[in-house]
Design a protein around this motif. Structure first.
Motif, short mmCIF file in Angstrom:
data_model
loop_
_atom_site.label_atom_id
_atom_site.label_comp_id
_atom_site.label_asym_id
_atom_site.label_seq_id
_atom_site.Cartn_x
_atom_site.Cartn_y
_atom_site.Cartn_z
N PHE A 143 -20.99 43.43 -27.80
CA PHE A 143 -21.35 42.00 -27.75
C PHE A 143 -20.24 41.15 -27.12
O PHE A 143 -20.52 40.13 -26.49
CB PHE A 143 -21.69 41.50 -29.16
CG PHE A 143 -22.15 40.07 -29.20
CD1 PHE A 143 -23.20 39.63 -28.40
CD2 PHE A 143 -21.53 39.14 -30.02
CE1 PHE A 143 -23.63 38.30 -28.43
CE2 PHE A 143 -21.94 37.81 -30.05
CZ PHE A 143 -23.00 37.41 -29.26
N LEU A 198 -27.34 34.98 -13.78
CA LEU A 198 -26.41 36.07 -14.04
C LEU A 198 -25.56 35.77 -15.27
O LEU A 198 -24.93 36.66 -15.83
CB LEU A 198 -25.52 36.30 -12.82
CG LEU A 198 -26.26 36.83 -11.59
CD1 LEU A 198 -25.30 37.04 -10.44
CD2 LEU A 198 -26.99 38.12 -11.90
N ASN A 199 -25.53 34.51 -15.67
CA ASN A 199 -24.82 34.12 -16.87
C ASN A 199 -25.78 33.32 -17.75
O ASN A 199 -25.64 32.12 -17.91
CB ASN A 199 -23.58 33.29 -16.53
CG ASN A 199 -22.54 34.07 -15.76
OD1 ASN A 199 -21.83 34.89 -16.33
ND2 ASN A 199 -22.45 33.83 -14.46
N GLY A 200 -26.76 33.98 -18.29
CA GLY A 200 -27.75 33.31 -19.10
C GLY A 200 -27.40 33.45 -20.58
O GLY A 200 -26.32 33.93 -20.90
N ARG A 254 -21.31 30.93 -25.49
CA ARG A 254 -21.73 30.39 -24.20
C ARG A 254 -20.89 29.16 -23.82
O ARG A 254 -20.53 28.96 -22.67
CB ARG A 254 -23.22 30.04 -24.23
CG ARG A 254 -23.76 29.61 -22.90
CD ARG A 254 -25.27 29.76 -22.83
NE ARG A 254 -25.76 29.20 -21.59
CZ ARG A 254 -25.66 29.79 -20.41
NH1 ARG A 254 -25.10 30.97 -20.32
NH2 ARG A 254 -26.11 29.21 -19.32
N ASP A 285 -25.59 30.25 -10.59
CA ASP A 285 -26.07 29.62 -11.82
C ASP A 285 -25.12 28.49 -12.24
O ASP A 285 -24.13 28.21 -11.55
CB ASP A 285 -26.30 30.66 -12.93
CG ASP A 285 -25.02 31.40 -13.34
OD1 ASP A 285 -23.91 30.83 -13.18
OD2 ASP A 285 -25.14 32.55 -13.81
N TYR A 294 -20.39 39.82 -23.60
CA TYR A 294 -21.21 38.66 -23.22
C TYR A 294 -20.35 37.56 -22.60
O TYR A 294 -20.79 36.84 -21.71
CB TYR A 294 -21.99 38.11 -24.43
CG TYR A 294 -22.67 36.81 -24.09
CD1 TYR A 294 -23.81 36.81 -23.30
CD2 TYR A 294 -22.13 35.59 -24.49
CE1 TYR A 294 -24.41 35.61 -22.93
CE2 TYR A 294 -22.72 34.40 -24.12
CZ TYR A 294 -23.86 34.42 -23.34
OH TYR A 294 -24.45 33.23 -22.96
N GLU A 295 -19.12 37.44 -23.08
CA GLU A 295 -18.29 36.33 -22.61
C GLU A 295 -17.60 36.58 -21.27
O GLU A 295 -16.92 35.71 -20.74
CB GLU A 295 -17.26 35.94 -23.68
CG GLU A 295 -17.95 35.21 -24.82
CD GLU A 295 -17.00 34.48 -25.75
OE1 GLU A 295 -15.96 34.01 -25.29
OE2 GLU A 295 -17.33 34.39 -26.94
N GLN A 296 -17.80 37.75 -20.71
CA GLN A 296 -17.27 37.98 -19.37
C GLN A 296 -18.15 37.26 -18.35
O GLN A 296 -19.37 37.43 -18.37
CB GLN A 296 -17.24 39.47 -19.05
CG GLN A 296 -16.22 40.23 -19.89
CD GLN A 296 -16.35 41.74 -19.72
OE1 GLN A 296 -17.08 42.22 -18.86
NE2 GLN A 296 -15.65 42.47 -20.57
N ILE A 297 -17.54 36.45 -17.51
CA ILE A 297 -18.34 35.70 -16.54
C ILE A 297 -18.74 36.62 -15.39
O ILE A 297 -17.90 37.28 -14.79
CB ILE A 297 -17.55 34.49 -16.01
CG1 ILE A 297 -17.28 33.51 -17.15
CG2 ILE A 297 -18.33 33.80 -14.88
CD1 ILE A 297 -16.41 32.34 -16.77
N MET A 298 -20.03 36.65 -15.14
CA MET A 298 -20.52 37.44 -14.01
C MET A 298 -20.22 36.65 -12.74
O MET A 298 -20.61 35.50 -12.62
CB MET A 298 -22.02 37.64 -14.19
CG MET A 298 -22.61 38.64 -13.27
SD MET A 298 -22.44 40.31 -13.90
CE MET A 298 -23.77 40.28 -15.11
N PRO A 299 -19.51 37.26 -11.79
CA PRO A 299 -19.12 36.50 -10.59
C PRO A 299 -20.32 36.16 -9.70
O PRO A 299 -21.39 36.75 -9.83
CB PRO A 299 -18.17 37.45 -9.86
CG PRO A 299 -18.50 38.80 -10.37
CD PRO A 299 -19.05 38.65 -11.76
#
Lengths: 312, 222
Positions: free
Chosen positions: B192, B157-159, A177, A129, B195-200
């Motif tokens: 919540f 994965l990071n929407g 984000r 992404d 949410y800020e953890q980046i999905m690899p």
């Protein structure tokens, strides 16, 4: 801020100037003049020109080749790259291709879904992404490595950008984000077209509250309306777009022949107001198929002349 | 379950119009639950085909059977002693059952009677929706129990992407934005900040990308 790449855009921002970028959509054909003609109109008024990557999923001349045409005419391109159409092999390969032509800016995007374009029956890829594309470019540049771990000979030197849409839902994650994109390594942001100034200012304020405005250069996105019809279309039909009723009313309130001028006026007023917002480091002017108006917008916005003597 | 939809009768007729003796084989599992290929649908399709052949003045014999499962040797074996009587089998099982039937009865033509759609759940009577794409490396533990691979149109994965509007997906106003659902549930779970953890970047080699997949369990093999 110090610079990490030869990008002129990065140097201008690092020097503390308000940057101005614009964009050109490539043609649905192979005529290079369709690009160079647009670029010729605006090149003295902007610091870099984005080339869109099959925007709205409509097949067009590719962004990379278009960027090369700009490069050949001495204009600094920003390569837009979406993850919709290419897997990690093709993305990395195109990044190297761009680097081989010394293209120094990249904008990492996921891309519109293909259902909106000319190939709704096609596959999409989304191997990675937009946030992961940011990570990919930074890995390639900073560590000189491919995603697979191998070493890159002559790594790309790219100033890494991404988009942000302060107006999409849910609003509460719009700043988190942004933080996520910064954590991934983004260095500049070009926002969605801004018509709802209060909401945009709230978003920048929330970003400032977290100190994010000092970690990334935010370029505010503006698009002049050509007509009241376009304002209504953007309000009702374009996903993630926030056009307040009073803006539509203002466009509809003037006679048809004066609407284009009203659209330019709104755009200029937006720039003048947002110039004063702490955390806004420049403007991204998206004059869709209306590039000839960019010089007027830049001049009246008080952004002309562009800084001289800053080069790759 | 595996969700399927009945194929248009015209397409089915096109497959079977030149045969004299047909077996329509239903399946008692997923396609029964989603009302596409169970005993009831076998009966309806058989009647429709009989009517068609009668109107065409053709004498075609159609038998019906519904097996417990078409994805298991054990149940498919139940028709071994009579399979040779038929010119063709019309299987109303999912794509798995149709193929298993074709593998087992190598010299009998087998045609699909349903379109296999996805792995999903019955949201309400008559409404099924996708929940899983079998990526082979489940991430639901990191996404509040909502799968962005099967439920985000861009499988981000990071929407969410910039097209999420009022909780709905940009491609269809009737489709929930998976990332809106994830965020709502993260908040509900008081998680919540995750949410800020980046999905690899995902390893897709356990998904379709890695080629046809197989699970071998030595501990349960005979």
């Amino acid at each position: 801020m110090s610079t990490r790449t030869p990008s002129k855009l990065e140097k201008i921002l690092a020097a503390g100037h308000l940057a101005v970028t614009s964009e050109c959509g490539p043609p649905r054909g192979s005529d290079p003049e369709a690009i160079t003609r647009k670029a010729e109109m605006i090149k003295d008024y902007v610091d870099a020109i984005n080339i869109t990557d099959n925007q709205t999923s409509v097949t067009r001349l590719c962004s990379l080749a278009s960027c090369i045409h700009l490069k050949k005419m001495g204009v600094e391109p920003t390569l837009q790259m979406v993850t919709r159409d290419r897997n990690r092999i093709a993305l990395q390969s195109d990044i190297l291709g761009a680097a081989s032509f010394d293209i120094y800016n990249i904008l990492c995007l996921s891309g519109d879904h293909q259902i909106f374009g000319d190939s709704p029956q096609g596959q999409n890829v989304f191997d990675i992404d937009s946030i992961q594309l940011i990570q990919t470019v930074r890995l390639m540049r900073d560590e000189g490595k491919f995603l697979g771990g191998d070493e890159i000979k002559r790594p790309p030197q790219m100033f890494v950008g991404a988009a942000a849409n302060p107006f999409a839902d849910p609003f509460e994650i719009r700043v988190p984000r942004l933080a996520k994109k910064i954590a991934a390594g983004v260095e500049f942001i070009q926002t969605q077209c801004i018509y709802n100034l209060e909401k945009f200012e709230l978003w920048v304020k929330q970003a400032r509250d977290r100190g994010l405005h000092e970690k990334v250069y935010i370029l505010a996105g503006v698009t002049p309306f050509k007509s009241a019809g376009m304002a209504k279309y953007m309000k009702n039909r374009v996903p993630g777009m926030d056009v307040p009723d009073e803006v539509v009313k203002r466009m509809s309130g003037v006679p048809k022949e004066k609407q284009a001028q009203e659209g330019i006026d709104i755009c200029v007023e937006t720039i003048q107001r947002l110039k004063e917002v702490e955390g806004v480091k420049g403007f991204h002017i998206m004059a869709i198929e209306w590039e000839e108006k960019v010089p007027e917008i830049v001049e009246r916005g008080g952004l002309y002349p562009r800084p001289k003597g800053i080069d790759n | 379950m595996i969700v399927a939809e009945k194929k248009p009768i015209e397409e089915i007729i096109d497959y079977v119009k030149d045969f004299q003796k047909l077996l329509i084989a239903g399946c008692n599992e997923c396609v029964t639950v989603c009302e596409a290929g169970g005993k009831k649908e076998v009966g309806i399709l058989a009647s429709a085909l009989r009517m068609y052949f009668m109107n065409e003045g053709k004498k075609v014999e159609i038998d019906e059977v519904t097996l417990e499962r078409q994805c298991d040797h054990e149940y498919l074996e139940e028709i071994r002693d009579r399979i040779d009587q038929y010119d063709a089998v019309l299987s109303l099982a999912c794509g798995v059952g149709v193929q298993f039937m074709a593998e087992k009865y190598f010299s009998t033509p087998v045609f699909p009677g349903v379109n296999t759609c996805f792995m999903g759940a019955a949201e309400e009577r008559g409404v099924w929706s996708e929940r899983c794409q079998g990526c082979g490396q489940c991430i639901l533990g990191k996404t509040a129990g909502i799968c962005p691979i099967s439920r985000c149109a861009k499988r981000l994965l990071n929407g969410p992407c910039g097209g999420s509007t009022k909780g709905k997906c940009e491609i269809n106003k009737d489709l929930d934005c998976a990332w809106q659902l994830i965020i709502d549930r993260l908040k509900e779970l008081d998680r919540f900040d995750e949410y800020e953890q980046i999905m690899p970047i995902k390893d897709w080699s356990t998904e379709r990308a890695g080629g046809p997949r197989k699970v071998v369990r030595e501990d349960v093999r005979l």
